[in-house]
Enzyme design. Structure first.
Site, PDB file in Angstrom:
ATOM      1  CE  LYS A 116      37.147   4.388 -32.986  1.00  0.00           C
ATOM      2  NZ  LYS A 116      35.968   5.058 -33.468  1.00  0.00           N
ATOM      3  CE  LYS A 198      36.747   8.220 -26.754  1.00  0.00           C
ATOM      4  NZ  LYS A 198      36.112   8.998 -27.778  1.00  0.00           N
ATOM      5  CE  LYS A 201      28.426   7.922 -30.133  1.00  0.00           C
ATOM      6  NZ  LYS A 201      28.916   8.340 -31.432  1.00  0.00           N
TER       7      LYS A 201
HETATM    8  P1  ATP Z   1      33.574   5.925 -29.374  1.00  0.00           P
HETATM    9  O1  ATP Z   1      33.432   6.306 -27.942  1.00  0.00           O
HETATM   10  O2  ATP Z   1      32.826   4.691 -29.714  1.00  0.00           O
HETATM   11  O3  ATP Z   1      34.977   5.969 -29.877  1.00  0.00           O
HETATM   12  P2  ATP Z   1      32.916   8.589 -29.782  1.00  0.00           P
HETATM   13  O4  ATP Z   1      31.802   8.880 -28.865  1.00  0.00           O
HETATM   14  O5  ATP Z   1      34.285   9.053 -29.433  1.00  0.00           O
HETATM   15  O6  ATP Z   1      32.838   7.073 -30.156  1.00  0.00           O
HETATM   16  P3  ATP Z   1      31.859  10.349 -31.851  1.00  0.00           P
HETATM   17  O7  ATP Z   1      30.448   9.974 -31.949  1.00  0.00           O
HETATM   18  O8  ATP Z   1      32.468  10.574 -33.166  1.00  0.00           O
HETATM   19  O9  ATP Z   1      32.735   9.205 -31.229  1.00  0.00           O
HETATM   20  O10 ATP Z   1      32.036  11.616 -30.912  1.00  0.00           O
HETATM   21  C1  ATP Z   1      31.249  12.765 -31.027  1.00  0.00           C
HETATM   22  C2  ATP Z   1      31.832  13.892 -30.221  1.00  0.00           C
HETATM   23  O11 ATP Z   1      31.901  13.579 -28.822  1.00  0.00           O
HETATM   24  C3  ATP Z   1      33.267  14.250 -30.622  1.00  0.00           C
HETATM   25  O12 ATP Z   1      33.360  15.661 -30.674  1.00  0.00           O
HETATM   26  C4  ATP Z   1      34.122  13.721 -29.513  1.00  0.00           C
HETATM   27  O13 ATP Z   1      35.296  14.477 -29.342  1.00  0.00           O
HETATM   28  C5  ATP Z   1      33.210  13.872 -28.310  1.00  0.00           C
HETATM   29  N1  ATP Z   1      33.510  12.895 -27.240  1.00  0.00           N
HETATM   30  C6  ATP Z   1      33.552  11.556 -27.378  1.00  0.00           C
HETATM   31  N2  ATP Z   1      33.815  10.955 -26.201  1.00  0.00           N
HETATM   32  C7  ATP Z   1      33.961  11.950 -25.287  1.00  0.00           C
HETATM   33  C8  ATP Z   1      34.226  11.972 -23.881  1.00  0.00           C
HETATM   34  N3  ATP Z   1      34.387  10.860 -23.185  1.00  0.00           N
HETATM   35  N4  ATP Z   1      34.281  13.169 -23.255  1.00  0.00           N
HETATM   36  C9  ATP Z   1      34.115  14.324 -23.946  1.00  0.00           C
HETATM   37  N5  ATP Z   1      33.840  14.374 -25.274  1.00  0.00           N
HETATM   38  C10 ATP Z   1      33.757  13.208 -25.949  1.00  0.00           C
END
Ligand code: ATP
Ligand code: LTN
Length: 333
Positions: A116, A198, A201
């Site tokens: 980040k 991955k 968002k």
């Molecule tokens: P960003 O993608 O913007 O970094 P994020 O989606 O990782 O945000 P969170 O909203 O904090 O951030 O994630 C919520 C949950 O979703 C967490 O448990 C995280 O581990 C899971 N998660 C996030 N991205 C993935 C993915 N691509 N595949 C599986 N699980 C995910």
């Protein structure tokens, strides 16, 4: 007969955007399933989200939307504690205390901090650095036994365990040391535009991410454009990360095995497969999207749930904060 105390689950999601398919399959879907067996507390972590600059009006809207979505997905606010992190001041209080028991070196090694800071070089703030301490406070406040997350959060959970152990060794048993709960097959759903990354968002490419509120046409279009490879066989293998990612998604939403999927698409091309994946995903999200529309329209219901959730969260965490405060030497009134 003596009632057996259920184990405690805690998890959180940031209100930084509409949740995506990775969030849903990797974490949120489990949140729903775990509600019967465990005492669950689920939080919309607004405090965490301002470690990256947010538009205030948008953040407020997304916090309410994420909350409504959890209920639409099947999280029952009567059964579980569903709350907005900032509504319980104990999180910030415990976070401060724990930050005095966390080393600079440990936080410097966190890959999410490194990623980040690279992504936002203009705003490498102290909150971004201490983010994992607040996450540790979230979990330890509720004495959670188990934390359902995607694989990207494993390192933060290791740190939480180390902080808990350290505190327990110094002051005697205070915190439950939590275990991660990671479902391997969907722990990391990849971007549809680049299967080595991955799904996220905050991806700049609009075709990379399926948001759980995308309509059917959008979902179909995004899957049709998903990056695969120059071959045509629906199977796993070297250089086939794109297809494998689609297979993981299809397997998760249809509850079928990879072997089954390979058999179904033998002799058919990627076009047919992508259409099937898109349809299965759209079908599985549709009932939740319908429920969401009703819940988000009912502002007074949402506010009532948030208020009750905040009270329940405060009650469930008060004892831990008092215990910690006493142990470190504060006067507790
Ligand atoms: P960003 O993608 O913007 O970094 P994020 O989606 O990782 O945000 P969170 O909203 O904090 O951030 O994630 C919520 C949950 O979703 C967490 O448990 C995280 O581990 C899971 N998660 C996030 N991205 C993935 C993915 N691509 N595949 C599986 N699980 C995910
Ligand atoms: N850091 C997590 C969100 C999060 C969380 C938590 C997850 C904040 N507090 C406590 C589990 C438990 C993320 O970025 N996915």
């Amino acid at each position: 007969m003596e009632e057996i105390k259920k184990k405690r689950i805690f998890s959180g999601i940031q209100p930084t955007n509409v949740p995506h398919l990775g969030n849903y399959l990797g974490a949120l879907q489990n949140w729903v399933k775990l509600q019967d067996e465990y005492d669950c507390a689920y939080s919309i972590v607004d405090l965490h989200s301002i470690t990256v600059r947010q538009d205030p009006a948008r953040l407020r809207r997304q916090t309410a939307e994420s909350y409504a979505l959890l209920i639409a997905m099947g999280i029952d606010p009567e059964k579980s504690i569903v709350f907005v992190q900032g509504h319980n001041p104990a999180h910030a209080q415990l976070s401060w205390i724990l930050s005095c028991y966390t080393q600079f070196g440990e936080l410097s090694r966190m890959t999410q901090f490194k990623d980040k800071s690279q992504k936002h070089p203009e705003n490498i703030n102290a909150g971004l650095f201490t983010y994992p301490v607040l996450m540790a406070a979230d979990i330890l406040l509720y004495q959670a036994d188990c934390v359902p997350v995607g694989i990207d959060q494993k390192q933060h959970l290791e740190l939480t365990r180390n902080i808990a152990d350290r505190f327990n060794n110094l002051y005697g048993e205070t915190f439950t040391v939590p275990e991660p709960y990671i479902v391997k097959s969907v722990a990391k759903i990849a971007s549809l535009a680049d299967p080595t990354k991955k799904m996220s968002k905050s991806d700049d490419n609009p075709n990379a991410t399926i948001f759980v509120l995308d309509d059917r046409d959008t979902i179909m279009r995004k899957f049709k454009r998903a990056v695969t490879d120059s071959g045509c066989e629906v199977r796993r293998g070297e250089g086939k990360e794109g297809v494998e990612n689609l297979m993981s998604i299809y397997a998760a939403v249809t509850e079928r095995s990879f072997e089954d999927i390979e058999r179904e698409f033998e002799g058919k091309g990627y076009g047919d497969f992508k259409t099937a994946v898109g349809e299965a995903v759209a079908d599985s999200l549709a009932p939740m999207q319908e429920r969401y529309k009703q819940i988000i329209a009912d502002k007074s219901y949402l506010e009532k749930c948030m208020k009750e959730g905040a009270e329940k969260a405060y009650k469930a965490s008060r004892k831990t904060l008092q215990k910690v405060s006493k142990k470190v030497g504060f006067i507790v009134l």
